[in-house]
Write an enzyme that holds these catalytic residues in place. Structure first.
Site, PDB file in Angstrom:
ATOM      1  N   HIS A  70      20.138  14.115  41.642  1.00 24.77           N
ATOM      2  CA  HIS A  70      19.510  14.030  40.324  1.00 24.77           C
ATOM      3  C   HIS A  70      19.213  12.608  39.895  1.00 24.77           C
ATOM      4  O   HIS A  70      19.005  12.328  38.718  1.00 24.77           O
ATOM      5  CB  HIS A  70      20.339  14.774  39.270  1.00 24.77           C
ATOM      6  CG  HIS A  70      20.613  16.189  39.664  1.00 24.77           C
ATOM      7  ND1 HIS A  70      19.615  17.114  39.879  1.00 24.77           N
ATOM      8  CD2 HIS A  70      21.763  16.841  39.951  1.00 24.77           C
ATOM      9  CE1 HIS A  70      20.130  18.259  40.257  1.00 24.77           C
ATOM     10  NE2 HIS A  70      21.441  18.123  40.319  1.00 24.77           N
ATOM     11  N   ARG A  86      13.283   8.741  25.446  1.00 20.81           N
ATOM     12  CA  ARG A  86      13.456   7.299  25.641  1.00 20.81           C
ATOM     13  C   ARG A  86      12.305   6.750  26.497  1.00 20.81           C
ATOM     14  O   ARG A  86      11.527   7.518  27.061  1.00 20.81           O
ATOM     15  CB  ARG A  86      14.760   7.053  26.402  1.00 20.81           C
ATOM     16  CG  ARG A  86      14.753   7.733  27.778  1.00 20.81           C
ATOM     17  CD  ARG A  86      15.923   7.379  28.659  1.00 20.81           C
ATOM     18  NE  ARG A  86      15.751   7.902  29.998  1.00 20.81           N
ATOM     19  CZ  ARG A  86      16.046   9.118  30.400  1.00 20.81           C
ATOM     20  NH1 ARG A  86      16.556  10.001  29.539  1.00 20.81           N
ATOM     21  NH2 ARG A  86      15.840   9.499  31.645  1.00 20.81           N
ATOM     22  N   GLU A 145      18.489  30.617  33.304  1.00 23.15           N
ATOM     23  CA  GLU A 145      17.056  30.540  33.643  1.00 23.15           C
ATOM     24  C   GLU A 145      16.833  31.152  35.016  1.00 23.15           C
ATOM     25  O   GLU A 145      17.698  31.064  35.890  1.00 23.15           O
ATOM     26  CB  GLU A 145      16.593  29.072  33.749  1.00 23.15           C
ATOM     27  CG  GLU A 145      16.343  28.378  32.455  1.00 23.15           C
ATOM     28  CD  GLU A 145      15.894  26.936  32.666  1.00 23.15           C
ATOM     29  OE1 GLU A 145      15.670  26.518  33.819  1.00 23.15           O
ATOM     30  OE2 GLU A 145      15.779  26.231  31.659  1.00 23.15           O
ATOM     31  N   LYS A 187      19.539  21.711  25.027  1.00 22.66           N
ATOM     32  CA  LYS A 187      18.516  22.352  25.866  1.00 22.66           C
ATOM     33  C   LYS A 187      18.138  23.738  25.326  1.00 22.66           C
ATOM     34  O   LYS A 187      16.996  24.172  25.500  1.00 22.66           O
ATOM     35  CB  LYS A 187      18.995  22.452  27.312  1.00 22.66           C
ATOM     36  CG  LYS A 187      19.470  21.120  27.918  1.00 22.66           C
ATOM     37  CD  LYS A 187      18.465  19.997  27.809  1.00 22.66           C
ATOM     38  CE  LYS A 187      19.130  18.630  27.881  1.00 22.66           C
ATOM     39  NZ  LYS A 187      18.269  17.503  27.532  1.00 22.66           N
TER      40      LYS A 187
END
Ligand code: MV4
Length: 507
Positions: free
Chosen positions: A234, A291, A199, A116
């Site tokens: 999630h 994907r 963040e 990330k």
């Protein structure tokens, strides 16, 4: 075109891919574990081979065994589906070394997006808008400096994470040290990589993603967005296309950013750029999924494109046969992920034998399923049974169609989350598209679901009631007084519930 493709997956996505192979005249090879001998994907494929015991490590993640099967049966390419090996750059490299085409992006792009921090650095350099924060791993002291700079609250995230693992919300400086250390040890344990970055926290965001498609000749197009804010832990539960808050201008801007992101990563094949969208409709790059995703059918229905056909063509070296201006969006699509789990018991997995299966069909209904009546859902894998997807001219019609399809759907012998979808599809905030990533948690906690608006509760209640009444009328497909339409519907449902439970008892 390839003559033979191996599908390194199971369940509905293996069935989805082998259907595309059949349509294209490509022979399909299924692989399976001990507990999947009788699985649907095995019986539908042209050939099928045993990989090994149930644990994924010994079957669907067993790289040497999968390559050995591919070579033995003469498959020229491997489609990884989603999950399992689909985002594993080592596997993609091993395929290339074995002379087998991996149907997906180059390993380098998978690696870039797998980190990330590397992804943030690359996207920042490419001018992609992102949440303020760091684009490299930080020490605790540096994390404190970055948090002070962007302002609390902040998110502490694992560079190797994604999908919420190794992530902590930090409200003030006093919490930083312990959150940092917890996130780091979780990341070390889960990913063997303790790299942490920071963040700024975006409160109550929407999760909206852009589908991209790139060929191996430098052409990249975007295929509109998917609204994926209805999630639990999630895990997406409902997805739709298009998003009710994205207009043509916002779509063009998000699409241009997504294409830029894909091009700068050297991306090919199907991919998805995830964005967080704040209440002011600012969008920020979150991560890229390298994907084909579970929710790809909603994009297929509104674009009229077949993403798996296109993946195979791209992997064969074909040029995209259309340009951006040829991509149009028609109508509205909604997908529900049907799981073998018990919403009454904290969504505990509920595998077992499917004693009765009545599947929805009719106009605008698609069901991508990996199961059949009489099959026993194993407890070894993700308990998703199928995806119910509808397409209609607009969002209201799509919701009505989904409610109708849900009423036709019956799964006996195991618990499913079907009742949850009926609740969501009738919730006034969902109906009014007042959704964000906290919607489902609030619904399940029995709280007031709406966050925004702030025009006073009375007004919200009035608007909700009006909308609910209006859609009740619509979904019953006749004119007349809304209240009586609701009554009739309630009666019909009660009658169907009785009929169903009696149907099961007579088994
Ligand atoms: C965030 C966020 C708010 N602010 N980052 C969760 C999964 C992972 N992919 C990123 N996630 C989030 N990152 C900042 N700076 C909120 C979430 C988040 C979330 C994101 C997408 C979909 C559902 C979510 C549920 C909770 C939190």
């Amino acid at each position: 075109m390839f003559k033979k493709v191996l599908i390194a997956n199971r369940g509905e996505i293996a069935v989805r891919v082998l259907r595309a192979c059949r349509e294209m005249g490509v022979a399909s090879v299924a692989v399976f574990s001990d507990v999947d001998r009788a699985a649907l994907h095995v019986s539908k494929a042209d050939e099928a081979y045993l990989l090994g015991p149930a644990p994924a490590r010994e079957s669907y993640l067993n790289v040497p065994k999968i390559l050995e099967v591919a070579q033995r049966c003469g498959a020229e390419a491997i489609h990884p589906g989603y999950g399992f090996l689909s985002e594993n750059a080592h596997f993609a490299r091993a395929c290339a070394e074995a002379g087998i085409k991996f149907i997906g992006p180059p390993p380098s792009a998978m690696e870039l997006m797998g980190s990330k921090t590397r992804a943030r650095a690359a996207m920042q350099a490419a001018g992609v808008p992102m949440v303020p924060g760091s684009a490299r791993g930080l020490s605790l002291a540096e994390a404190g400096e970055m948090a002070a700079k962007v302002g609390y609250p902040v998110m502490i995230k694992a560079a190797a994470g994604g999908g919420g693992k190794g992530m902590r919300l930090v409200s003030n400086p006093s919490e930083l040290k312990s959150s940092f250390e917890t996130a780091q040890s979780e990341a070390l344990r889960s990913f063997n990589d303790g790299e942490i970055y920071v963040e700024k926290f975006i409160a109550n965001p929407r999760h909206i993603e852009i589908q991209v498609l790139g060929d191996e000749h430098g052409n990249v197009v975007y295929l509109g967005e998917r609204e994926c804010s209805i999630q639990r832990r999630h895990q997406k539960v409902i997805e739709e296309a298009p998003s009710a808050i994205v207009d043509e201008d916002m779509r063009r801007r998000m699409g241009a950013v997504a294409v830029q992101a894909a091009k700068s990563a050297g991306y090919t094949n199907a991919g998805t750029i995830e964005f967080l969208v704040d209440a002011a409709r600012n969008f920020y790059f979150l991560e890229m999924n390298t994907r084909l995703q579970v929710e790809h059918p909603v994009t297929e229905l509104v674009t009229g494109l077949d993403l798996v056909h296109l993946q195979l063509r791209i992997a064969c070296g074909e040029k995209l046969a259309f340009r951006q201006e040829d991509v149009g969006l028609r109508g509205h699509a909604i997908e529900c992920r049907i799981y073998a789990e018990d919403p009454e018991n904290n969504f505990f997995p509920s595998p077992g034998k499917i004693s009765k299966l009545m599947r929805p069909s009719g106009p605008g209904v698609r069901e991508d399923s990996g199961v059949y009546e009489g099959w026993t859902v194993p407890l070894d894998y993700d308990p998703m049974l199928s995806k119910l997807i509808v397409h209609a001219p607009d969002r209201a019609a799509a919701m009505a169609r989904m409610r109708r399809a849900l009423d036709e759907y019956f799964v006996g012998g195991i618990k499913t989350n079907l009742p949850l979808f009926r609740r969501i599809l009738e919730h006034p905030d969902f109906v009014a598209a007042r959704i964000d990533t906290g919607f489902l948690d609030r619904l399940l906690a029995g709280k007031h679901v709406s966050t925004g608006g702030a025009n006073g509760l009375a007004e919200i209640a009035a608007v909700s009631a009006a909308l609910f009444a209006a859609t009740a009328q619509q979904r019953n497909g006749h004119q007349g007084n809304a209240a009586s339409a609701v009554d009739r519907r309630a009666d019909a449902s009660a009658w169907k519930r009785t009929a169903r439970s009696e149907g099961v008892r007579s088994e």
